[in-house]
Design a protein around this motif. Sequence first.
Motif, short mmCIF file in Angstrom:
data_model
loop_
_atom_site.label_atom_id
_atom_site.label_comp_id
_atom_site.label_asym_id
_atom_site.label_seq_id
_atom_site.Cartn_x
_atom_site.Cartn_y
_atom_site.Cartn_z
N ASN A 98 35.31 38.98 33.50
CA ASN A 98 36.74 39.21 33.54
C ASN A 98 37.50 38.12 34.27
O ASN A 98 38.66 38.28 34.57
N MET A 99 36.87 37.01 34.59
CA MET A 99 37.54 35.98 35.36
C MET A 99 38.74 35.45 34.60
O MET A 99 38.63 35.05 33.44
N LEU A 100 39.89 35.48 35.23
CA LEU A 100 41.14 35.08 34.60
C LEU A 100 41.49 33.64 34.92
O LEU A 100 41.23 33.15 36.01
N PHE A 102 44.89 31.35 35.08
CA PHE A 102 46.34 31.53 35.17
C PHE A 102 47.07 30.26 34.75
O PHE A 102 46.61 29.14 34.96
N TYR B 33 37.56 38.16 43.55
CA TYR B 33 37.92 36.80 43.17
C TYR B 33 38.69 36.15 44.31
O TYR B 33 39.51 36.79 44.97
N TYR B 35 41.36 32.86 44.74
CA TYR B 35 42.18 31.81 44.14
C TYR B 35 42.96 31.12 45.26
O TYR B 35 43.13 31.70 46.34
N PHE B 45 41.47 28.81 40.41
CA PHE B 45 40.29 29.65 40.63
C PHE B 45 39.32 28.97 41.59
O PHE B 45 39.07 27.76 41.51
N TYR B 48 34.07 33.74 42.15
CA TYR B 48 34.09 35.08 41.55
C TYR B 48 32.78 35.77 41.87
O TYR B 48 31.70 35.22 41.62
N ASP B 56 29.99 33.11 40.77
CA ASP B 56 30.44 31.94 40.01
C ASP B 56 31.23 31.06 40.97
O ASP B 56 32.36 31.36 41.30
N SER B 95 38.80 43.89 41.14
CA SER B 95 39.00 44.64 39.90
C SER B 95 37.74 45.42 39.58
O SER B 95 36.67 45.19 40.16
N GLY B 97 34.65 46.06 37.13
CA GLY B 97 33.85 45.07 36.43
C GLY B 97 33.87 45.25 34.93
O GLY B 97 34.46 46.21 34.42
#
Lengths: 112, 116
Positions: A98-100, A102, B33, B35, B45, B48, B56, B95, B97
């Motif tokens: 689900n990595m977004l 932007f 996540y 950012y 990003f 994650y 990641d 969020s 998963g």
Amino acid sequence: SQQGEEDPQALSIQEGENATMNCSYKTSINNLQWYRQNSGRGLVHLILIRSNEREKHSGRLRVTLDTSKKSSSLLITASRAADTASYFCATAPLIAGNMLTFGGGTRLMVKP
Amino acid sequence: GAGVSQSPSNKVTEKGKDVELRCDPISGHTALYWYRQSLGQGLEFLIYFQGNSAPDKSGLPSDRFSAERTGGSVSTLTIQRTQQEDSAVYLCASSLGPGQGFAGYTFGSGTRLTVV
């Protein structure tokens, strides 16, 4: 690199007018989302549209998605001064969870 | 908790010092996540975490940046030997998963880091 690119970068309108923001992206997606950011801090999720959907509504928000053109639009109807914020589109890829990713955002100013 | 909590909200540090930024996600959210956002820019990003999988880390800009997530909950982002270009707002989000009914991120209010 940014997946989503918003257009315009900045938009100024009068209260009561409609605001339209566009987003283009490059690779195939699972879904596309729009977020609002006030005062450069945390973002608030507005709406999610899946790749098999073409249009979605939520209150005064209307989002469209055209996967053939790799583009989306966010329409805010009957804008209010409180809608003044930055709006970001974000894309979720087909793979990689689900990595977004932007875009750079559209700064919307609604004048009372 | 009810939302994503980040601390501190503001941090001013001297160039060369190490800093730790903390994120407490929503209970039950398996994905977390990080950012960062420079002034007037979009979100970049960083890293994650999803459940017990290897994170990641593809977005970390240099080996001065690292992050961990203990017990599948709280996460700490560490920046070693800070540089002025590290100045930014660091945003954490969590969020559900994949396959859990993902419906978007919930963001914290961010940590504004200023390196002087």
